[in-house]
Enzyme design. Structure first.
Site, PDB file in Angstrom:
ATOM      1  N   LYS A  26       0.833  -1.197   0.000  1.00  0.00           N
ATOM      2  CA  LYS A  26       0.000   0.000   0.000  1.00  0.00           C
ATOM      3  C   LYS A  26       0.871   1.252   0.000  1.00  0.00           C
ATOM      4  CE  LYS A  26      -3.822  -0.506   2.283  1.00  0.00           C
ATOM      5  NZ  LYS A  26      -4.307  -0.977   3.581  1.00  0.00           N
ATOM      6  N   ARG A  34      -2.969   2.808   8.860  1.00  0.00           N
ATOM      7  CA  ARG A  34      -3.284   1.479   8.299  1.00  0.00           C
ATOM      8  C   ARG A  34      -2.029   0.626   8.243  1.00  0.00           C
ATOM      9  NH1 ARG A  34      -6.118   4.937   4.482  1.00  0.00           N
ATOM     10  NH2 ARG A  34      -8.314   4.348   4.282  1.00  0.00           N
ATOM     11  N   GLY A  92      -6.958 -10.143   6.837  1.00  0.00           N
ATOM     12  CA  GLY A  92      -6.971 -10.766   8.159  1.00  0.00           C
ATOM     13  C   GLY A  92      -6.103 -10.020   9.139  1.00  0.00           C
ATOM     14  N   MET A 151      -4.908  -5.942  10.774  1.00  0.00           N
ATOM     15  CA  MET A 151      -5.605  -4.902  11.510  1.00  0.00           C
ATOM     16  C   MET A 151      -6.594  -4.090  10.681  1.00  0.00           C
ATOM     17  SD  MET A 151      -3.727  -1.956  13.651  1.00  0.00           S
ATOM     18  CE  MET A 151      -4.078  -0.493  12.721  1.00  0.00           C
ATOM     19  N   ARG A 209      -5.549   0.578  -7.849  1.00  0.00           N
ATOM     20  CA  ARG A 209      -5.120  -0.833  -7.904  1.00  0.00           C
ATOM     21  C   ARG A 209      -5.680  -1.424  -9.181  1.00  0.00           C
ATOM     22  NH1 ARG A 209      -9.120  -2.651  -2.955  1.00  0.00           N
ATOM     23  NH2 ARG A 209     -11.026  -1.927  -3.951  1.00  0.00           N
ATOM     24  N   HIS A 214     -19.245 -38.646  -9.406  1.00  0.00           N
ATOM     25  CA  HIS A 214     -19.756 -39.003 -10.730  1.00  0.00           C
ATOM     26  C   HIS A 214     -20.463 -37.818 -11.381  1.00  0.00           C
ATOM     27  CE1 HIS A 214     -22.805 -40.708 -13.503  1.00  0.00           C
ATOM     28  NE2 HIS A 214     -21.790 -41.476 -13.852  1.00  0.00           N
ATOM     29  N   SER A 267       0.518 -42.599 -16.947  1.00  0.00           N
ATOM     30  CA  SER A 267      -0.437 -41.509 -16.806  1.00  0.00           C
ATOM     31  C   SER A 267      -0.916 -41.491 -15.350  1.00  0.00           C
ATOM     32  CB  SER A 267      -1.602 -41.725 -17.757  1.00  0.00           C
ATOM     33  OG  SER A 267      -2.541 -40.688 -17.609  1.00  0.00           O
ATOM     34  N   CYS A 290      -4.362 -37.758 -16.143  1.00  0.00           N
ATOM     35  CA  CYS A 290      -5.710 -37.794 -16.704  1.00  0.00           C
ATOM     36  C   CYS A 290      -6.756 -37.766 -15.605  1.00  0.00           C
ATOM     37  CB  CYS A 290      -5.886 -38.999 -17.620  1.00  0.00           C
ATOM     38  SG  CYS A 290      -5.657 -40.571 -16.792  1.00  0.00           S
ATOM     39  N   TYR A 339       2.116 -34.151 -20.789  1.00  0.00           N
ATOM     40  CA  TYR A 339       0.786 -33.636 -21.136  1.00  0.00           C
ATOM     41  C   TYR A 339      -0.168 -33.719 -19.959  1.00  0.00           C
ATOM     42  CZ  TYR A 339      -0.823 -38.496 -21.522  1.00  0.00           C
ATOM     43  OH  TYR A 339      -1.144 -39.801 -21.250  1.00  0.00           O
TER      44      TYR A 339
END
Lengths: 865, 865
Positions: free
Chosen positions: B22, B92, B101, B103, B330, B446, B754, B821, B841
């Site tokens: 910040k 801040r 989370g 102050m 930002r 499923h 795989s 896979c 892959y």
């Protein structure tokens, strides 16, 4: 060039590597001056040369054989290939490590038409000569030439039929001679004895690479390069007449271990006749009167051999024309009782030392001292076979439910509880049963684990029986058995038998205690027991346990006085309601823990937090649900709803273990406070109590952090209230692969790790121990697995995780204590693995403790020798 | 001694480490000459010093602050602590890495009785002054002094009650002043502004070690030593009058990406009022008329900021008495469509390059181009929340069974299929549903897997709904929903809503294709798809798949025309009978494979042998069993007996995968021959077909040896009969921990591996994906797990196995191909892991292919940058 052929007097028992086991032993006996039919051995490196040279015997090998032959001929006073005074040979393989599955023996090698005729003349026994000849042709064809053996059997059968003979003994000399002619049309075999010998040697070498032998070597990690030797030994014959005979004898009684020469003998018979059982052999003592000189010689030899080998020997001998020959000696197989007695006796006799005595006893032998065993001499009418889940023998009346078991047992009758599978709700029936038989489940199923814990004989996974609860029947071996029918179980073999089979009762003995004392002296691993009740713990302590490695707290809740309280706790709809029931459970748990701590005073007691999925505590059928509804005042519909919502597709991978402690911290709090209150109350009485609290089924260190914090805070509260202090430890089970893979993160947060190898095996293989029965037989049959991984720990998968865990954790925290509390804790093979992996203790069922003590000593002796 | 206090003009955006994120941004804007309310920053190392010195501020720090203050006072033309011309501050925290989370903010620091009175006079707005003062007291008490905030709320409520006020707006200057008196009785706060400042700085530092912040750092592996900075910034006020105001604006439209300045504004309002929604802001364009000069200034600034940061900015501004202040800038949050359009536009505008454009798009953004999405501006009436199992939005009429789904869909109505869970028997209903909602099951259940495969929106594990099949109702959010009621699902968030919520339809765009083209240019990982049908494969190919990584052959058998054949095969009582049915299945399988191979011509197609437990194919309720009995002519009792005997306690760890191939080699033979016959027939048509046969659920190399031999021999038979040759590969899945732990033994026997990370995750954790719902919420809630391990691959447990497998195998066999896979193949975080681990892959559902392409490119860019 290295020497390739060794005469029996050119080697010793130390030459196993070069001459194979059998050859080395034959040499040893020859050197001892024993009357061994002489012969020679082709070395194991020759086997490698044979394959290196494209399956050709090395140059000069047969010349070496001829030279050796000459010396053998001189010694035996007969000549190979001489029709007038023929010498015949047996040819056998013999690897450095005994390898079943290799080549069969060829007997009577060296026969052809002319020599058979000569032998008939010389022995004046043409029937013997031609019977030997046809046997040789058949064996040679089968083993060397790979001709289908059935053709010979068919020829023999049709010959007998044509003559109207019923048995082989009806065949006379001319009959055998005629059959030989037929045999010779079936196979073209070499008539030159030297060619026969050369082909036989080649065949032995080739058998080294049969698929069966290959599989065996792979299973036992025997390198292919070891090779086999070939043993060529002169034939002697026990069926020459009444001055001949064959027998088998033991230097001590193999049934009970008594140090008395023991054996059986047949006059005028070949060795195979003694084994075949077609004639009943007579006791060896009869020889004292029928062949006193032979008996005296044999007695002297057995004495010499036992002293030489310093072990009970099992010998085969043949007497040919009043001459004694020793054909083989080896360590004798023996019963458990005999093994222990022999080992302890031999130490007293100064033959062996304590360490060797320990190595002589198979851990399984110990069972004979703990459980009644089926009489080894009894006839067995086996109707089905299952898994040998808990050793011993038991006979009783069939019952099909736990309630029935209690009912019938109360009448004083012995019962066998037969179930599809058992659950914690069957415990009351299992307690009163003489034996337990289940259709489903493996070696670590509920039935198996509980039965072993109780020391009750059990057979599990017996899918050869078909249960019909509704009809109250069991089908097995083609018959139907009703309630009340009598069956016998052999939990050591997995055999189910009809009727009452005689048993040998269990009883400890002084020898047994002596041996266990030695085991304690030579082992490094500590032995603990898995137990919850003071009875089990007491038994364990009596059998030598040095602590409790696994107290399954949930077992304490299955008792009928508690089960409704835990059910009410599970079914609670508010935290407050749950706390009311937890307060009641606290009292039960505290009292139970006190009793257990008291029994194990001075020893560590490891208590596992609540582990099973909660639905295991709840009833599942409508009757039980409505009964419970009445007792606890909750509507049956609500109970059913909860049962449904707790249902799981794969309970083994479900909401259990420390997952319960994460979701219901109040349960852990109750358990921790009950344990520590029990410990404090005893400490105040002056007792030494060492509680170890164990967190189950951990997958990440964060679970431990959260739960250990809860335990510590809950305990602190008790300690502050009472103003006392106490030592306790917090540890974890390593039973998920992830706990093992992240053990380096877990180590700093715990004081001990206990491998739960049942679950670890389930998850590492993806094998549910309750469902493995559907494919395990095929896996063992195809040699995909060598052994059920729930019986002996898998050293490559699960074992790698165990070793990784110890290595990774030890780097992060020194002095961490490692144990194992799965069923593998009582398995000797696994104990060897755990010893080598560096564990501190194993924990097993109380009745496995003596076995574990011996196995741990053996593991230590093996690795320090 | 190092400088500890930096003015806003003494740092830049590169000073995050020293000044926090910040602070660095405030410096950057100040340097750009933007009108930022001036202030100073206490550095992050000071935070460490504070803790090193036992929570004491280092000597001289407050002196440095006083010096900085003076310069700020000069710049702002007001003085801290001066009642006549007071300067107030916001204080801040600001860590180098954004850390929710920590102050809360303290506003209006520097007020006391005297200064409040002075501010009332100076602003001529006593109501504003005393409202600010009471807010300051409340914030300071809460955040710095840790006094319970409820006490202040209660005091306010009882004051309003005593006055008969309903809302805060009823409170006048005197009311606030009176309340301040009451507040001062509740807390003893320092009136010296400098003491306030010192305490506030200390409080910010202390917040670094709150438990919440600690957990967050541990989760994100942020070191404790990083520390936080403290930002002390002058207050400005937008609620001074009609020449004041506050607003939020974006440099481009965050909904659709149009390059048009966009925002909202409120006259005479503080920043929090714009966000609070109590007044409706007006569009930023209105400023053109009401405050033309301010608008012009703001427009110039937003343009400057976007060019400077080279990204769309989200800014907060305040106008106090006709002076514009920028409070924050930002990167702006944006929808998927806007993200892609902005990224592609900015490349065209020369602002960023292709690589940066790729990194700007979140892989999840891609979904907007593939599925209709709930309109981000629509109001949502959420009645339940489950797992976001398959993205997109859908509205339809509730049905409770697959048959019903088909029935209603045929009338042209859109349906939402609601089930407890789905099974393969529900496929026909899932195919016609607009959306799927299940009570049970996780992200890889499923329902989830099938829905993602079909690209249908789905929510699973939604245990906030209570289904009652019998009544045909679903309870959710306190209401009961019947068949036919209309609900809407948001599969991207897991929200279930009542009624029809507006959606934005999916449509590809040129920008989308451009971006995917860049992704292909910069990725190393190949992307394959999991698909069985030509439709799915076609979709996958259209979306850029470069092969099939997983064809689940069993899916082909669930079709109604085949299911009875496979059932008959399973129920066969003899091998011959089984073969008859296998012959029929062969024809189906061959034709299916031909269609698939044709669609994927030129690409590798990996076909997995039959995998699920056989009982999955059989009917389970009495009606279905008796129907089947009629169709296949087998007695219902026999079918039931088989269903019972195939029942498993833990099917995930049961008789499935290659265990089927070991026990029923004839099934494998049929599959291998069907696959290869299909390939040959297409090869003869001139097509390039590359079949890869994959063995599932392996635990030992011996399974592979046995099964590969069967496959090779079965294929050889076909090839010899046809006199042709073809190239095919045999590989294995690595989905049990044991396969991974023994991969070095498996490697020499296969051509590819795989990873089946669904099963590997189940077994490594011991988590059943179908049962995890019972404890996963607690595990995520307690931060024991950061994420569902079935969604993103666990890098420490499962990941360690993946890396070990690759390392061990590669040492034994070079050039081995590795893929994945499981469902993780479509998850961006997991794709990063697999890229780093060196896989070749990933294979995922067709609709995840574009996501995977982008994620793979990002992974590669991240690791090569």
């Amino acid at each position: 060039m290295a020497k390739r052929v060794y005469l029996f007097n050119e080697g010793s028992k130390d030459d196993r590597q070069l001459l194979g086991g059998k050859g080395a032993n034959l040499c040893e006996m020859t050197n001892l001056g024993l009357p061994v039919p002489f012969g020679f051995i082709v070395t194991t490196p020759t086997c490698n040369d044979f394959f290196d040279q494209g399956k050709n015997l090395p140059d000069g090998l047969m010349d070496e054989c001829r030279n050796a032959l000459k010396i053998v001929e001189d010694k035996m006073g007969a000549q190979f290939g001489n029709p007038d005074n023929p010498l015949l040979f047996s040819v056998r393989s013999g690897a450095p490590i005994s390898m079943p599955g290799m080549m069969n023996t060829i007997l009577n090698l060296g026969l052809n038409d002319e020599i058979a005729e000569g032998m008939a003349k010389k022995t004046n026994n043409p029937r013997f000569a031609y019977d030997s000849y046809r046997r040789f042709i058949q064996m040679f064809a089968d083993v060397v030439l790979e001709v289908d053996n059935d053709k010979f059997e068919e020829a023999l059968d049709s010959y007998k039929e044509s003559k109207g003979y019923k048995f082989d003994v009806d065949m006379q000399a001319d009959d055998w001679k005629a059959l030989v002619k037929t045999y010779k049309t079936l196979v073209d075999f070499p008539t030159d004895p030297f060619v026969q010998l050369e082909l036989a040697i080649k065949a032995v070498f080739e058998s080294w690479f049969t698929p069966r032998a290959g599989v065996y070597r792979e299973m036992n990690r025997i390198p292919d390069t070891l090779g086999t030797a070939v043993n060529i030994q002169s034939m002697v014959f026990g069926n020459f007449g009444d001055d001949s005979g064959s027998g088998v004898c033991f230097t001590r009684n193999p049934s009970n271990g008594d140090n008395i020469f023991y054996g059986e003998f047949l006059t005028n018979a070949a060795g195979e006749d003694v084994v075949a059982g077609t004639r009943t052999p007579e006791p060896i003592e009869n020889m004292k009167t029928t062949m006193p000189q032979m008996y005296e010689e044999l007695y002297a030899i057995q004495d010499k051999l036992e002293k030489h080998y310093r072990d009970m020997q099992d010998m085969e001998f043949t007497i040919q024309e009043s001459r004694l020959y020793i054909l083989q000696t080896r360590s004798g197989k023996r019963t458990g009782r005999a093994a222990v007695k022999t080992a302890v006796d031999m130490v007293a006799e100064g033959l062996i030392d304590e360490k060797e005595a320990l190595m002589r006893v198979e851990p399984g032998h110990i069972d004979a001292f703990l459980h009644p065993m089926i009489d080894p001499n009894a006839t067995r009418d086996v109707i089905a076979k299952g898994l040998p889940a808990s050793p011993g023998g038991a006979t009783g009346h069939i019952v099909y439910s736990a309630d029935e078991a209690v009912e019938v047992a109360e009448t004083g009758k012995s019962v066998i509880l037969v179930r599809r599978e058992t659950t914690p709700e069957d415990i009351h029936g299992m307690k009163v049963a003489a034996g337990i038989l289940t259709e489903l489940g493996g070696m670590t199923s509920h039935a198996a684990v509980v039965a072993r814990g109780m020391g009750v004989c059990a057979i599990t996974g017996c899918d050869e029986i078909k249960l019909d609860y509704a009809a109250g029947t069991m089908k097995a071996g083609g018959k139907t058995y009703k309630r009340g029918d009598v069956i016998t179980l052999d939990g050591s073999t997995g055999e189910v038998m009809e009727g009452d089979i005689p048993k040998v009762e269990a009883s400890g003995s002084e020898d047994f205690q002596t041996l266990l004392g030695w085991a304690d002296k030579y082992r490094r691993l500590k032995i603990r027991a898995n137990a919850e009740t003071p009875e089990d713990a007491g038994k364990a302590r009596e059998l030598g346990a040095e602590g409790i490695g696994l107290c399954r707290t949930e077992h304490m809740f299955f008792d009928s006085s508690r089960i409704d309280v835990i059910r009410s706790m599970i079914l609670s709809e508010t935290k407050e309601e749950r706390q009311t029931h937890l307060d009641k459970l606290f009292e039960f748990q505290k009292e139970d823990m006190k009793a257990l701590f008291k029994t194990m005073e001075g020893f560590e007691v490891t208590i596992r937090l609540l582990d099973p999925p909660l639905h295991e505590f709840l009833p599942h059928n409508d009757d039980e649900i409505s009964a419970l509804s009445g007792r606890i005042g909750m509507s049956a519909d609500k109970i059913k709803e909860q049962v449904t919502s707790l249902h799981e597709f794969n309970p083994m991978l479900g909401f259990r273990g420390c997952r319960l402690a994460v979701v219901y911290p109040e349960i852990t709090r109750m358990q921790a406070q009950a344990i520590i209150t029990a410990a404090i109350e005893l400490q105040e009485e002056g007792l030494n109590v060492i509680p170890e609290i164990m967190i189950p089924l951990v997958v990440t260190v964060r679970e431990i952090r959260m739960i250990a914090k809860n335990i510590d805070e809950s305990i602190k509260e008790v300690l502050q209230k009472k103003g006392v202090s106490i030592t306790y430890r917090i540890g974890t089970m390593i039973e998920t692969p992830r706990a093992s893979l992240t053990a380096h993160r877990i180590a700093p947060e715990v004081e001990f790790m206990s491998f739960g190898t049942n679950d670890l095996t389930q998850m590492t293989f993806g094998f549910s121990r309750d469902d493995i029965g559907k494919f395990l037989p095929d896996y063992l049959g195809h040699k995909i697995l060598d052994v059920d991984p729930f019986v002996s720990v898998d050293p490559y998968g699960v074992g790698r995780l165990v070793k990784m865990t110890i290595e990774d954790s030890s780097q992060k925290k020194a002095g961490l204590k490692f144990g194992i509390c799965g069923e593998h804790g009582g398995d000797p093979h696994s104990i060897q693995f755990f010893h080598d992996a560096g564990l501190n203790y194993v924990s097993c069922s109380p009745f496995r403790v003596p076995v574990a003590r011996v196995a741990a000593a053996q593991a230590n002796l093996r690795s320090t020798n």
